[in-house]
Design an enzyme around this catalytic site. Structure first.
Site, PDB file in Angstrom:
ATOM      1  NE  ARG A 213      -3.810  -2.323   1.148  1.00  0.00           N
ATOM      2  CZ  ARG A 213      -4.986  -2.535   1.740  1.00  0.00           C
ATOM      3  NH1 ARG A 213      -5.588  -1.533   2.366  1.00  0.00           N
ATOM      4  NH2 ARG A 213      -5.552  -3.707   1.687  1.00  0.00           N
ATOM      5  CD  GLU A 215      -1.957   2.945   3.859  1.00  0.00           C
ATOM      6  OE1 GLU A 215      -2.487   4.080   3.917  1.00  0.00           O
ATOM      7  OE2 GLU A 215      -2.593   1.874   3.932  1.00  0.00           O
ATOM      8  NE  ARG A 221      -4.442   4.330  12.697  1.00  0.00           N
ATOM      9  CZ  ARG A 221      -5.235   4.581  11.662  1.00  0.00           C
ATOM     10  NH1 ARG A 221      -5.697   3.605  10.931  1.00  0.00           N
ATOM     11  NH2 ARG A 221      -5.571   5.813  11.381  1.00  0.00           N
ATOM     12  CG  HIS A 222      -1.551   2.994   7.850  1.00  0.00           C
ATOM     13  ND1 HIS A 222      -2.107   3.943   8.664  1.00  0.00           N
ATOM     14  CD2 HIS A 222      -2.578   2.397   7.191  1.00  0.00           C
ATOM     15  CE1 HIS A 222      -3.425   3.922   8.522  1.00  0.00           C
ATOM     16  NE2 HIS A 222      -3.743   2.991   7.637  1.00  0.00           N
ATOM     17  CD  GLU A 355     -10.010  -1.455   9.110  1.00  0.00           C
ATOM     18  OE1 GLU A 355     -10.370  -0.267   9.022  1.00  0.00           O
ATOM     19  OE2 GLU A 355      -9.762  -2.169   8.130  1.00  0.00           O
ATOM     20  NE  ARG A 406      -3.274  -1.525  11.019  1.00  0.00           N
ATOM     21  CZ  ARG A 406      -4.214  -0.912  10.298  1.00  0.00           C
ATOM     22  NH1 ARG A 406      -5.494  -1.182  10.482  1.00  0.00           N
ATOM     23  NH2 ARG A 406      -3.865  -0.009   9.396  1.00  0.00           N
TER      24      ARG A 406
HETATM   25  P1  ATP Z   1      -7.029   1.451   7.505  1.00  0.00           P
HETATM   26  O1  ATP Z   1      -8.369   2.112   7.393  1.00  0.00           O
HETATM   27  O2  ATP Z   1      -6.645   1.114   8.898  1.00  0.00           O
HETATM   28  O3  ATP Z   1      -5.940   2.171   6.729  1.00  0.00           O
HETATM   29  P2  ATP Z   1      -7.979  -0.222   5.401  1.00  0.00           P
HETATM   30  O4  ATP Z   1      -9.435  -0.197   5.691  1.00  0.00           O
HETATM   31  O5  ATP Z   1      -7.426   0.651   4.329  1.00  0.00           O
HETATM   32  O6  ATP Z   1      -7.155   0.035   6.761  1.00  0.00           O
HETATM   33  P3  ATP Z   1      -8.312  -2.840   4.303  1.00  0.00           P
HETATM   34  O7  ATP Z   1      -8.219  -2.513   2.863  1.00  0.00           O
HETATM   35  O8  ATP Z   1      -9.637  -3.026   4.914  1.00  0.00           O
HETATM   36  O9  ATP Z   1      -7.498  -1.725   5.111  1.00  0.00           O
HETATM   37  O10 ATP Z   1      -7.343  -4.085   4.576  1.00  0.00           O
HETATM   38  C1  ATP Z   1      -7.684  -5.165   5.430  1.00  0.00           C
HETATM   39  C2  ATP Z   1      -6.774  -5.202   6.640  1.00  0.00           C
HETATM   40  O11 ATP Z   1      -5.403  -5.198   6.259  1.00  0.00           O
HETATM   41  C3  ATP Z   1      -6.905  -3.994   7.536  1.00  0.00           C
HETATM   42  O12 ATP Z   1      -8.000  -4.148   8.418  1.00  0.00           O
HETATM   43  C4  ATP Z   1      -5.587  -3.995   8.270  1.00  0.00           C
HETATM   44  O13 ATP Z   1      -5.584  -4.922   9.335  1.00  0.00           O
HETATM   45  C5  ATP Z   1      -4.627  -4.500   7.213  1.00  0.00           C
HETATM   46  N1  ATP Z   1      -3.958  -3.360   6.571  1.00  0.00           N
HETATM   47  C6  ATP Z   1      -4.420  -2.609   5.569  1.00  0.00           C
HETATM   48  N2  ATP Z   1      -3.558  -1.665   5.208  1.00  0.00           N
HETATM   49  C7  ATP Z   1      -2.487  -1.810   6.023  1.00  0.00           C
HETATM   50  C8  ATP Z   1      -1.240  -1.132   6.147  1.00  0.00           C
HETATM   51  N3  ATP Z   1      -0.935  -0.113   5.364  1.00  0.00           N
HETATM   52  N4  ATP Z   1      -0.374  -1.552   7.088  1.00  0.00           N
HETATM   53  C9  ATP Z   1      -0.683  -2.599   7.884  1.00  0.00           C
HETATM   54  N5  ATP Z   1      -1.834  -3.286   7.801  1.00  0.00           N
HETATM   55  C10 ATP Z   1      -2.737  -2.899   6.890  1.00  0.00           C
HETATM   56 MN    MN Z   2     -10.700  -1.735   6.158  1.00  0.00          MN
END
Ligand code: ATP
Ligand code: MN
Length: 432
Positions: A213, A215, A221-222, A355, A406
């Site tokens: 990702r 990000e 947490r990312h 999350e 997470r």
């Molecule tokens: P957030 O809102 O916390 O950025 P998300 O809703 O974008 O997460 P999802 O696409 O729902 O993430 O991905 C499913 C799961 O993968 C998330 O609930 C989280 O546990 C994990 N996850 C997603 N993006 C990341 C990240 N950049 N780093 C670590 N874990 C991640």
């Molecule tokens: Mn999500």
């Protein structure tokens, strides 16, 4: 002689010779008496050298040892109530297998506190600390439990491509890569492929693999590369896969509590096993709670960090589901309710304000899916490889993605997700 780990030394070894390998954790030189604390991955043992009881060469060598050097020790086990493990080893022979340079770029004994950045720069040394080692030994158990739990429930482990073409869930957060003459990306989720496998008749699959990702922001947490535990399951709905998810989380906690006692000890933790079922709160209720606590969110928007904090305040640092999200909040593949299409069969698993997982029942009808893709402003043509799977017998299905880091950070109370991964990737860190 067979090698023993420090943790294996016990009553039966008293008076016998043992062979040990490890690192020089500490040396205490009291003149006529030298103590070496030998560390291996399972713990410590005291190696004691009274000048009169060991050979001159061994004694001289011990005095010159450098911390964190790798050594081999052959010696006799003695009972010693004052030693950390209750035993000590009087060496017959010590061999330096590789000497460590001085000074060390990072203290393994943790006598001097170090910034996370410095620790990550010299991660191999940081990982030698028992407290840090423990995190990854528990991570190992966590992944073992996930595998065995899902296998026992009829899931088949799969691996889907991480190099993908343009179309995924929408353009953002993608890392472009150079792929011969074509445009390609690192996959942000196995979503589309695990759904295609439902059309392939696998019925239940899981994957433990990297997600990428882009990000932009550095948060605690990312990560830019994370490990996702993903499942997809046919002939069920969102409720069906929520049940699997909550049972899985409890199973992981139980296994860790049962099999990782030593590592929890090193972390100074006692695990509380969450109880089933986890509470379910609807998105609408979440808005109300958040409003009551001073954070008002317009219906249809994602829950902000202060809103999630408000929920954590209400429920405590426990596991709960937020269900029935607005359809506009969730990706195109989320199945809307038949009688209330503005919300969908969706859930997030939370622990406190963090999350852990997101899931939905998926749209399995071709026409509906095409409409949903269009309504999100995406082009169905770029999803053709995926959409084809919906034209020739796609079963109803549901699934979720659970972030491994997470789950681990929330279980162990780690403040920063970087602590839960060996070599974190973030905006500023590409090395080591
Ligand atoms: P957030 O809102 O916390 O950025 P998300 O809703 O974008 O997460 P999802 O696409 O729902 O993430 O991905 C499913 C799961 O993968 C998330 O609930 C989280 O546990 C994990 N996850 C997603 N993006 C990341 C990240 N950049 N780093 C670590 N874990 C991640
Ligand atoms: Mn999500």
């Amino acid at each position: 002689m067979q090698r023993k780990w420090t943790s294996e030394i016990g009553e039966g070894d008293v008076g016998r010779d043992v062979l040990l390998y490890g690192w020089v954790h500490e040396i205490r030189d009291l003149g006529g008496l030298v103590f070496i604390i030998l560390r291996d991955r399972e713990g410590f043992i005291q190696v004691t050298l009274p000048k009169k009881k060991v050979s001159v060469e061994t004694f001289e060598l011990a005095k010159k040892l450098k911390r964190e050097s790798v050594i081999k020790v052959v010696g006799t086990v003695k009972k010693e109530p004052k030693a950390p493990q209750g035993y000590e080893v009087i060496p017959k022979d010590i061999e330096v297998l590789n000497e460590a340079q001085v000074p060390l770029p990072l203290e393994v004994t943790e006598k001097v506190p170090a910034e996370l950045d410095t620790r990550l720069d010299h991660r191999f040394l940081d990982l030698r600390k028992p407290r840090i080692q423990a995190i990854f030994r528990i991570r190992h158990q966590m992944l073992q439990s996930v595998r065995s739990f899902l296998c026992e429930h009829g899931f088949i482990e799969v691996n889907t491509p991480k190099i993908v073409s343009t179309a995924t869930e929408g353009g953002t957060e993608l890392f472009p890569i150079s792929y011969f003459e074509k445009e390609a990306f690192l996959n942000q989720s196995p979503q589309l492929y695990k759904q295609i496998l439902m059309a392939a008749g696998f019925e239940r699959v899981f994957e433990i693999g990297p997600i990428f990702r882009a990000e932009e922001h550095n948060t605690t947490r990312h990560l830019n590369e994370a490990i996702s535990i993903d499942i997809e399951m046919s002939f069920t709905d969102h409720e069906g896969v929520m049940k699997i998810l909550e049972e899985l989380v409890v199973k992981v906690y139980e296994d860790v509590a049962e099999n990782c006692e030593k590592f929890l000890d090193w972390l100074n933790l006692k695990l509380e096993i969450p109880s089933l079922p986890f509470e379910r709160v609807t998105y609408d209720e979440a808005l109300e709670i958040s409003k009551r606590k001073g954070e008002e969110i317009p219906w249809g928007e994602d829950l902000s960090t202060p809103a999630l904090k408000a929920l954590a305040e209400e429920f405590g640092d426990v596991h709960y589901f937020i269900v029935d999200w607005p359809t506009e909040c969730k990706p195109f593949y989320a199945m809307p309710y038949e009688d209330r299409a503005e919300i969908c069969k969706s859930f997030d698993l939370m622990k406190g304000a963090l999350e852990l997982a997101s899931g939905t029942q998926r749209i399995h009808k071709y026409d509906m899916l095409v409409e949903s893709i269009k309504s999100k402003g995406l082009n169905p043509e770029s999803f053709e490889f995926y959409l084809e799977a919906f034209r020739y017998g796609m079963p109803p299905h549901a699934g979720w993605g659970l972030g491994a880091e997470r789950l681990l950070m929330s279980m162990l109370g780690l403040k920063n997700i970087r602590e839960a991964t060996l070599f974190p990737r973030d905006r500023n860190r590409l090395l080591p």
